[in-house]
Design an enzyme around this catalytic site. Structure first.
Site, short mmCIF file in Angstrom:
data_model
loop_
_atom_site.label_atom_id
_atom_site.label_comp_id
_atom_site.label_asym_id
_atom_site.label_seq_id
_atom_site.Cartn_x
_atom_site.Cartn_y
_atom_site.Cartn_z
N GLY A 88 -37.10 -25.61 -22.03
CA GLY A 88 -36.38 -25.48 -23.30
C GLY A 88 -37.17 -24.87 -24.43
O GLY A 88 -36.68 -24.81 -25.56
N CYS A 148 -13.43 -4.54 -20.72
CA CYS A 148 -12.10 -4.62 -21.33
C CYS A 148 -11.94 -5.89 -22.14
O CYS A 148 -11.08 -6.73 -21.86
CB CYS A 148 -11.03 -4.58 -20.24
SG CYS A 148 -11.18 -3.13 -19.24
N PRO A 167 -40.69 -24.72 -18.01
CA PRO A 167 -40.29 -23.61 -18.88
C PRO A 167 -39.73 -22.44 -18.07
O PRO A 167 -40.26 -22.09 -17.02
CB PRO A 167 -41.60 -23.20 -19.56
CG PRO A 167 -42.67 -23.63 -18.61
CD PRO A 167 -42.15 -24.82 -17.86
C1 LIG Z 1 -33.43 -29.06 -15.77
C2 LIG Z 1 -33.84 -27.80 -16.44
N1 LIG Z 1 -35.15 -27.49 -16.47
C3 LIG Z 1 -35.57 -26.35 -17.06
C4 LIG Z 1 -34.68 -25.48 -17.66
C5 LIG Z 1 -35.23 -24.23 -18.27
O1 LIG Z 1 -34.95 -24.14 -19.61
P1 LIG Z 1 -35.60 -22.95 -20.46
O2 LIG Z 1 -35.31 -21.70 -19.74
O3 LIG Z 1 -34.91 -23.03 -21.77
O4 LIG Z 1 -37.06 -23.24 -20.56
C6 LIG Z 1 -33.32 -25.77 -17.66
C7 LIG Z 1 -32.37 -24.85 -18.30
O5 LIG Z 1 -31.22 -25.05 -18.46
C8 LIG Z 1 -32.88 -26.97 -17.02
O6 LIG Z 1 -31.59 -27.29 -16.98
#
Ligand SMILES: Cc1ncc(COP(=O)(O)O)c(C=O)c1O
Length: 461
Positions: A272, A389, A315
């Site tokens: 995240g 479209c 990540p």
């Molecule tokens: C369980 C889990 N881990 C990791 C991620 C990766 O998140 P990000 O790409 O924002 O780091 C997600 C994304 O939805 C997720 O659902």
């Protein structure tokens, strides 16, 4: 905002572009030493272009930052690259070569990670509704962890592991009530959504879903409960959410230990980490976030009197997002007079919502520039749109482009490495663009462009 001011500058373009993006003296932009004019000539457009060195540097950056910060408080870290952001065989290999493991969210992602040679033990499998086939594929591959998402899945994974005579390594995904992220659809730890098991007590004041799942996992001989997992959302720019979620998870871990004598050894804090999509935006700094989270984890464990768990993170966007750009060719240009007296210039490119659904799905903002030439024409307010479209087929809601933008111009959109190709569709039966890696002045196709023959091959008539 006058992004078009950049059009005349040479040298490194900076945020939100990958570190290998610069404008040459002849006005053409290059990525990893390869000019976009050559890329467009060889690969056609639209094309996803991935800066390999940038990806690797970000992967290393996250691994080093977290390993250092957690070593300082006395524990270790595993960094799982979240393959949902973009997974190809080469990308999985790059992640592994940089010391990362791979987090998968489906049988397809699992198959790609395995094809890349990632050992099963270094792969995690997620999903709120995994099929039996996906669970069995994970068990057969010897994955290091299956992250269970519901009470029924505890029974399902246990039964399938039992049928193979195996003990499944599992983590329980909990929702901590911490609400974070760029958009409601990418915030995942509040209660009113599909993921995970709530840490809140049940309606009768007894154990809530998270504790019930943990107790069940401890009891099942076919399961080995590795730890607790929490993912609070995506595109998060405020570190406070990670710290708050860590506190909740660590308390739950201590409570489980008190009640069962089982102190689970691992805690996963999910992914995240937010990135910059527009010039001037400041992404999360991995060193800072790692230090903040490590000291929060250490403080809570000290307060609870529990030893530190091994930590993992997942990540995706922060590693691959800035490494990618999408290269388009402009097809038509249409100025429209707005009610407020301004003029908006609609610039249509040869892709759109099928190669990047995020603006339509989350109102995500992006930055675009002309990359095949410079211009000193006055900037105009522009909206970059696709060829689908739908009037909502918008690539960049609002940007400034040189007033002489015209058909045939090459235009690039920055920071499309994450959730572009991985969320791409064949809407209007467009063929999905290739993923082209660039590095050290050379380019390599990682995923080829789809053809109409590919589409017809699926249609059995
Ligand atoms: C369980 C889990 N881990 C990791 C991620 C990766 O998140 P990000 O790409 O924002 O780091 C997600 C994304 O939805 C997720 O659902």
């Amino acid at each position: 905002m006058t992004g078009a001011g950049n059009q005349a500058t040479t040298g490194v373009l900076g945020v939100p572009w990958s570190t290998g993006v610069r404008r040459r003296d002849d006005g053409v932009v290059e990525v990893g030493g390869v000019g976009v004019d050559a890329l467009a000539a060889q690969q056609g457009t639209p094309a996803y272009v991935l800066d390999e060195a940038d990806f690797r540097a970000r992967a290393r950056g996250y691994r080093t930052a977290f390993a250092t910060a957690f070593a300082e408080v006395g524990t270790g870290v595993d960094v799982y690259y979240a393959g949902k952001a973009l997974l190809t065989v080469a990308v999985a290999r790059w992640a592994r070569e940089e010391g990362l493991r791979v987090d998968t969210a489906s049988g397809g992602e699992l198959a790609v990670a395995l094809r890349a040679g990632v050992p099963g033990a270094e792969i995690g499998l997620h999903g709120n509704n995994k099929s039996d086939a996906e669970i069995l594929a994970a068990l057969d591959a010897g994955v290091g962890r299956i992250i269970v998402d519901s009470l029924v899945e505890i029974d399902r994974v246990a039964a399938l592991a039992g049928s193979r005579g195996l003990v499944a390594p599992v983590m329980v995904r909990v929702t901590t009530g911490v609400h974070a992220g760029g958009h409601e659809y990418i915030s995942t730890a509040h209660e009113d959504q599909k993921f995970g098991l709530s840490v809140n007590p049940g309606p009768d004041g007894g154990d809530g879903p998270a504790m019930r799942a943990l107790l069940a996992a401890v009891e099942r001989p076919e399961l080995h409960l590795l730890g607790i997992h929490s993912h609070i959302g995506s595109q998060i720019l405020d570190p406070a959410g990670f710290e708050a979620a860590a506190r909740v998870v660590l308390r739950l871990r201590a409570e489980l230990a008190e009640r069962t004598g089982v102190l689970v050894g691992e805690v996963d804090l999910g992914g995240g980490y937010g990135i910059a999509y527009l010039p001037g935006e400041v992404p999360l700094d991995p060193d800072r976030i790692a230090k903040d989270v490590a000291s929060a984890v250490a403080a809570v464990c000290a307060e609870l009197g529990t030893p530190l768990p091994r930590i993992s993170i997942e990540p995706g966007r922060a590693i691959v997002g800035p490494a990618g750009l999408t290269l388009y060719t402009v097809g038509t240009v249409k100025p429209v007079a707005l009610d407020d007296g301004r003029v908006r210039t609609y610039v249509s490119v040869d892709g759109g919502m099928s190669d990047n659904i995020r603006p339509a799905l989350y109102e995500a903002q992006y930055h675009a520039e002309l990359v095949g030439r410079t211009s000193t024409a006055e900037p105009v307010l522009a909206r970059v749109v696709g060829k689908h479209c739908e009037s909502g087929d918008i690539v960049v809601h609002e940007t400034w482009l040189p007033g002489d933008v015209r058909d045939g111009d090459l235009l690039a959109v920055a920071a499309t490495g994450a959730y572009g190709r991985s969320m791409a569709s064949n809407y209007n039966l467009l063929t999905r663009p290739p993923v082209v890696a660039v590095s050290g002045g050379a380019s390599r196709v990682l995923v080829r462009r789809e053809t109409v023959d590919d589409l017809l091959a699926l249609d059995l008539g």
